[in-house]
Design a protein around this motif. Sequence first.
Motif, PDB file in Angstrom:
ATOM      1  N   LYS A  56       0.831  -1.211   0.000  1.00 51.36           N
ATOM      2  CA  LYS A  56       0.000   0.000   0.000  1.00 51.36           C
ATOM      3  C   LYS A  56       0.870   1.268   0.000  1.00 51.36           C
ATOM      4  CE  LYS A  56      -3.796   0.061   2.422  1.00 51.36           C
ATOM      5  NZ  LYS A  56      -4.786  -0.046   3.517  1.00 51.36           N
ATOM      6  N   VAL A  58       3.556   1.834   1.389  1.00 52.08           N
ATOM      7  CA  VAL A  58       4.276   2.024   2.648  1.00 52.08           C
ATOM      8  C   VAL A  58       5.429   1.027   2.648  1.00 52.08           C
ATOM      9  CG1 VAL A  58       4.150   1.878   5.167  1.00 52.08           C
ATOM     10  CG2 VAL A  58       2.193   2.768   3.859  1.00 52.08           C
ATOM     11  N   GLU A  86      -0.036  -3.600  11.063  1.00 47.90           N
ATOM     12  CA  GLU A  86      -0.483  -2.210  11.193  1.00 47.90           C
ATOM     13  C   GLU A  86       0.571  -1.218  10.702  1.00 47.90           C
ATOM     14  OE1 GLU A  86      -1.969  -1.641  15.179  1.00 47.90           O
ATOM     15  OE2 GLU A  86      -3.897  -2.549  14.623  1.00 47.90           O
ATOM     16  N   GLU A  87       1.841  -1.624  10.660  1.00 46.86           N
ATOM     17  CA  GLU A  87       2.895  -0.743  10.164  1.00 46.86           C
ATOM     18  C   GLU A  87       2.738  -0.439   8.677  1.00 46.86           C
ATOM     19  OE1 GLU A  87       6.721  -2.289  11.256  1.00 46.86           O
ATOM     20  OE2 GLU A  87       6.302  -2.092  13.405  1.00 46.86           O
ATOM     21  N   TRP A  88       1.932  -1.230   7.970  1.00 44.73           N
ATOM     22  CA  TRP A  88       1.666  -1.011   6.545  1.00 44.73           C
ATOM     23  C   TRP A  88       0.243  -0.488   6.324  1.00 44.73           C
ATOM     24  CZ3 TRP A  88       5.010  -4.635   8.298  1.00 44.73           C
ATOM     25  CH2 TRP A  88       6.279  -4.643   7.732  1.00 44.73           C
ATOM     26  N   GLY A  89      -0.393  -0.015   7.345  1.00 43.69           N
ATOM     27  CA  GLY A  89      -1.741   0.530   7.213  1.00 43.69           C
ATOM     28  C   GLY A  89      -2.832  -0.519   7.137  1.00 43.69           C
ATOM     29  N   THR A  98      -4.927  -1.907   9.261  1.00 47.36           N
ATOM     30  CA  THR A  98      -5.312  -1.681  10.651  1.00 47.36           C
ATOM     31  C   THR A  98      -6.718  -2.151  11.028  1.00 47.36           C
ATOM     32  OG1 THR A  98      -6.041   0.553  10.091  1.00 47.36           O
ATOM     33  CG2 THR A  98      -3.765   0.302  10.869  1.00 47.36           C
TER      34      THR A  98
END
Length: 191
Positions: free
Chosen positions: A122, A124, A158-161, A163
């Motif tokens: 994404k 990220v 969650e570090e890559w969105g 979430t």
Amino acid sequence: MSSASAATRTLGGVELPAAGEWKLDPGHAEVGFVGRHFMMTKVRGRFHGVDSTILVGERPEDSKVTAVIDIASLDTGDKSRDDHLKSADFFDVEKFPKATFTSTSVTWQGTSGSAVGDLTIKDVTRPVTLQIDYLGYARDPWDNDRIVFSAKGKVNREEWGLTWNMVLESGGLMVSKEIELVLEFEAIRQA
């Protein structure tokens, strides 16, 4: 010179792949992940569409790995779950159809090592460390030289969105934040 000796070499008393370019055989690859549902049940998934190249260096630590993952090829064995994972709640496949991995450093000892690299999901990019085991060499009936690897690592999605979640009545989360990456693959030597 035998086929095995042309495709492998001995370094430090250990047989390793010969330096050069090796391409992932998608028909003999498992690029998967394991998460927890209700923080208890393991849910497994895999990506069928993966294109990867391994450049084995003269020195193992000079090796490089690149991979492009077709997120739409995700398969957990449950269509409704797959559709949810592909939706904007998670991977948002329509907007971000691919993920990539590019190694930035490799360490090696015997038949095991690690690859640190940039994983982009994404748009990220975050570092990821994969622990790698070289399982061996085989020559197939069609005269292809093959090497076999196993790798694993852990990431916080969650570090890559990624979430999306729900708090359970019991206080836990529906979907684990920590995801285990599990890779089993063969690569074919390129001319």
